[in-house]
Design an enzyme around this catalytic site. Structure first.
Site, PDB file in Angstrom:
ATOM      1  N   SER A 283       0.692  -1.025  -0.080  1.00 19.11           N
ATOM      2  CA  SER A 283       0.063   0.089   0.009  1.00 19.11           C
ATOM      3  C   SER A 283       1.024   1.263  -0.188  1.00 19.11           C
ATOM      4  O   SER A 283       1.985   1.218   0.329  1.00 19.11           O
ATOM      5  CB  SER A 283      -0.717   0.046   1.052  1.00 19.11           C
ATOM      6  OG  SER A 283      -0.135   0.262   2.354  1.00 19.11           O
ATOM      7  N   ASP A 284       0.353   2.545  -0.310  1.00 18.90           N
ATOM      8  CA  ASP A 284       1.076   3.539   0.080  1.00 18.90           C
ATOM      9  C   ASP A 284       0.754   3.850   1.424  1.00 18.90           C
ATOM     10  O   ASP A 284      -0.149   3.366   2.112  1.00 18.90           O
ATOM     11  CB  ASP A 284       0.433   4.710  -1.069  1.00 18.90           C
ATOM     12  CG  ASP A 284       1.178   6.017  -1.231  1.00 18.90           C
ATOM     13  OD1 ASP A 284       2.226   6.094  -0.316  1.00 18.90           O
ATOM     14  OD2 ASP A 284       1.242   6.870  -2.144  1.00 18.90           O
ATOM     15  N   TRP A 285       1.426   4.801   1.949  1.00 14.25           N
ATOM     16  CA  TRP A 285       1.500   5.047   3.388  1.00 14.25           C
ATOM     17  C   TRP A 285       0.532   5.686   3.877  1.00 14.25           C
ATOM     18  O   TRP A 285       0.211   6.807   3.658  1.00 14.25           O
ATOM     19  CB  TRP A 285       2.914   5.825   3.655  1.00 14.25           C
ATOM     20  CG  TRP A 285       4.277   5.207   3.659  1.00 14.25           C
ATOM     21  CD1 TRP A 285       5.152   5.289   4.774  1.00 14.25           C
ATOM     22  CD2 TRP A 285       4.770   4.068   2.884  1.00 14.25           C
ATOM     23  NE1 TRP A 285       6.227   4.161   4.647  1.00 14.25           N
ATOM     24  CE2 TRP A 285       5.836   3.671   3.522  1.00 14.25           C
ATOM     25  CE3 TRP A 285       4.218   3.446   1.827  1.00 14.25           C
ATOM     26  CZ2 TRP A 285       6.642   2.522   3.029  1.00 14.25           C
ATOM     27  CZ3 TRP A 285       5.022   2.308   1.179  1.00 14.25           C
ATOM     28  CH2 TRP A 285       6.269   2.051   1.751  1.00 14.25           C
TER      29      TRP A 285
END
Ligand code: BGC
Length: 738
Positions: A283-285
């Site tokens: 995932s992105d952060w």
């Protein structure tokens, strides 16, 4: 210098575990260590996963932010590298190393939270590299930044980025590779392959349609599937095919109703069922919004706990697996994919060492400089005012050209050795700081032209700058535009620089404008200046690169990877950057395709770029080959000096069903000595000759006579030939050679 706490700890544990057990066979329940090199990556991943407890599997699917994060009172995992983007613990018992993650596509970044900002070599911006149209250079740049990452002890790099330039105000355009799926995909793919040549994983991002920063975490971007397939997804597809990344990062935004990180269409249907891709989705952060939905849709790893406030893949995932909401099989698959990438890319067999003395800064700077030089675009050169010759007194004005060159902000920020050349410019905190690399165009120019008097005015007093310009033979004005992750920006130079340039142009003789911008900007003074040089964010050696181009040590060969509009009202959307439910009405008609379809005259077209020499394209032929088209032509340097030409092949359908009158079908960068000719052979990918077919999913090509044209930009077209093609259908999983 120390690179922060704990680098060695995890590695040491992993290595100690490996040393303690000699590799064993899998017989009779023996433990097989990750270091046992028997089998393919898939077999080894399966064997490893079979030995993992559920708890160990859960360990591998949750990442931590790499620095303390005050808003959530998060304290970084002790084994993370200080100031890095992320950390995923390993399984020491089996010799599975942790994943040490670093941003990003322009070099080894340091997070704003870093106790010490790691000085590393910054490439020019992604858009600058795309402007080289040189896949070899992109690959070399990837190799270079990957080698620094490796030397720092990172085995996962969080780049490159292939989001399309739909919105010229997107604050992250500088990280990306422009508006065309083929150019962006091939350039970023080449970079990814270069990063991974270091035995580490590269992460393609942000999947998908994170094409603006405004409301990136909540907005729902709406695109018809066929448009999506022929634009943003096609860019990813080209990059996957040439780069073979070990991981992909799903984006913050929603796409067609579902968050990208819980979007079954993106994560399972496209990546797995169609593209048959074996890597893992991180995932992105902070981009994870659910546990079971995300895991079951195809997310394999949650990133950046700490910055990811709601922890969905920790206890919640454990519970979901316990209740069967997420199956054991799904968890097994998630971990298998992570391990597959680790085996496949060399992370396990060729462990990172974390020894910065391995970095050859001088060699790396040369690579950054070559990239910057090849990406600088000469947009205008009336009366051949460039390269500089004859002027006895030159005024250099503005843009902190006496100190350095600008870089883009956000998580991809690479810090230079030494000080920020222009400290203190707001914002000094996120999404800043605004960082200027200590590579002064003025100083470099003075060194190159010792017999020319070169005077400087910083531009803060416009009247003084105008006076200086009037006292000299030629004025070089620097114009800058800062941009950063998490913000979108106006499509113009910062502050009052347009007025300054206009005043200088009106008052003095020859005026040259050098731009350092994140992406396209308006140029209200375009007709009043003699020359315009787009230098983008030119990276750590930007000052030298700019000076070399101005003085003629380097012949400019960059070409625009994105259309420069006259004004926003030429774009599909001219109002405030869109929010909420955002229908990208232009669909796949992105960039030059929009301008061509609507017959709009841009400021500078896609593909445009001048040279100090001239080139001829002759003998164009094209014929059907395999499922695509083979193209041949001869390129000749017809001028007096060596230079690089970008061969651009455009293709048009004999019917009106495409998103635009023409598409970029193929390209090549060719270096030629004066008078030299070269035969160039290119291939047009069959997907660029077809449309995505919703009724019968896949690529559908109609029979007819297609037009193949060679151009020096999308608006400067030369010879063209016709090729008769049959009707053809390619399945959604079609790939070249496979
Ligand atoms: C960015 C990513 C980056 C990550 C880790 C996010 O804010 O969107 O591109 O890799 O942070 O720093």
């Amino acid at each position: 210098m120390s690179i922060g706490r704990g680098l060695g700890t995890g590695l040491a544990l992993a290595l100690a575990a490996m040393a303690a057990h000699a590799p064993l066979s899998a017989e009779d329940g023996d433990v097989v260590l990750a270091a046992d090199t028997t089998g393919t990556p898939a077999e080894r991943a399966a064997q490893m996963v079979a030995q993992l407890t559920r708890e160990e599997k859960l360990t591998l699917v949750k990442g931590y932010f790499g620095g303390d994060f005050p808003p959530t009172e998060y304290v970084a995992h002790p084994d993370a590298i200080d100031g890095s983007a992320g950390f995923v613990p390993g399984i020491p018992r089996l010799g599975i190393p942790p994943q040490w993650e670093t941003d990003a596509g322009l070099g080894v970044a340091s997070q704003g939270t870093a106790k010490i900002k790691r000085p590393r070599t910054a490439l020019p911006s992604g858009l600058a590299t795309a402007a080289t149209w040189d896949v070899e250079l992109a690959n070399q740049g990837g190799r270079m930044i990957g080698s620094e990452a490796r030397a720092d002890g990172f085995n996962v790099m969080l780049g490159g980025s292939v989001n399309l330039l739909r919105e010229p105000r997107n604050g992250r355009n500088f990280e990306y590779a422009g508006e065309d799926p083929l150019l962006a995909g091939r350039m970023v793919g080449a970079q990814i392959a270069g990063v991974q040549a270091n035995g580490i994983i590269s992460t393609i991002k942000h999947y998908a349609v994170n094409d603006q920063e405004t409301e990136r975490g909540v907005a729902n971007f709406l695109l018809e599937e066929d448009d999506l397939r022929m634009s943003d997804l096609l860019a990813f597809q080209f990059a996957f095919e040439s780069g073979n990344p070990g991981s992909v990062m799903c984006a913050y935004n929603k796409l067609n109703g579902d968050y990208a990180c819980e979007n079954r269409f993106l994560l399972t249907q496209v990546l797995r069922e169609e593209w048959d891709w074996p890597g893992y989705v991180m995932s992105d952060w902070g981009a994870v919004h659910s546990t079971a939905k995300a895991a079951n849709a195809g997310l394999d790893q949650e990133s950046g706990f700490g910055l990811q406030r709601d922890d969905h893949f920790g206890d919640k995932l454990a519970e979901a697996v316990a209740t069967g909401e997420v199956s054991e099989e799904r968890l097994r698959l998630m971990v298998t994919r992570i391990l597959h990438a680790m085996f496949d890319k060399g992370v396990i067999d060729n462990p990172v060492v974390g020894d910065e003395s391995l970095i050859d800064f001088e060699a790396n700077r040369a690579i950054a400089q070559a990239d910057a030089e090849a990406g600088i675009v000469l947009l205008k050169n009336a009366g051949n005012v460039l390269p500089l010759a004859g002027a006895k007194r030159i005024a250099v004005i503005g843009g902190h050209a006496d100190k350095g060159v600008l870089s883009g902000g956000g998580s991809s920020q690479v810090y230079p050795d030494g000080e920020n050349a222009v400290p203190g410019i707001e914002p000094t905190g996120w999404p800043g700081p605004v960082v200027w690399y200590p590579s002064s165009p003025l100083a470099e120019l003075r060194a190159l032209l010792p017999d020319t008097e070169i005077l400087y005015a910083d531009g803060s007093d416009p009247a003084a700058a105008v006076r200086l310009a009037q006292e000299t033979d030629l004025a070089i004005v620097f114009g800058t535009q800062w941009s950063s992750e998490s913000i979108d920006i106006p499509m113009r130079l910062d502050g009052e620089q347009d007025a300054l340039i206009a005043a200088i142009a009106a008052a003095s003789g020859d005026t040259v404008v050098v731009l350092e911008t994140g992406g396209p900007v308006a140029m209200p003074w375009v007709d009043d200046v003699e020359a315009i040089v787009e230098a983008w964010y030119p990276g750590r050696m930007g000052g030298a690169a700019i000076a070399n181009v101005l003085a003629g040590m380097v012949n400019p060969s960059g070409h625009l990877p994105a259309t420069f509009p006259v004004a926003l009202d030429q774009m599909p959307w001219a109002g405030e950057v869109r929010r909420g439910h955002v229908t990208y009405e232009e669909g796949a008609t992105v960039g030059y395709k929009w301008f061509d379809a609507r017959g709009i005259e841009p400021l500078f077209p896609f593909g445009h770029g001048l040279s100090y020499t001239s080139f001829a394209h002759r003998g164009l032929t094209a014929r059907a080959r395999g499922d695509g088209i083979a193209v041949k032509l001869t390129v000749t340097n017809t001028g007096e000096i060596a230079g690089g030409d970008v061969v651009q092949i455009y293709v048009s359908a004999p019917w009106a069903g495409w998103e635009a009158p023409q598409r970029l079908g193929a390209f090549a960068k060719v270096q030629l000595e004066p008078g030299e000719s070269r035969n160039v052979e290119l291939e047009i990918d069959p997907r660029l000759l077809a449309r995505w077919d919703l009724a019968k999913p896949g690529w559908q090509r109609k029979a007819g006579s297609y037009t193949v044209t060679v151009g020096t930009s999308s608006r400067a077209l030369g010879e063209s030939v016709q090729v008769d093609l049959d009707t053809l259908h390619l399945g959604p999983g079609w790939k070249p050679g496979g």
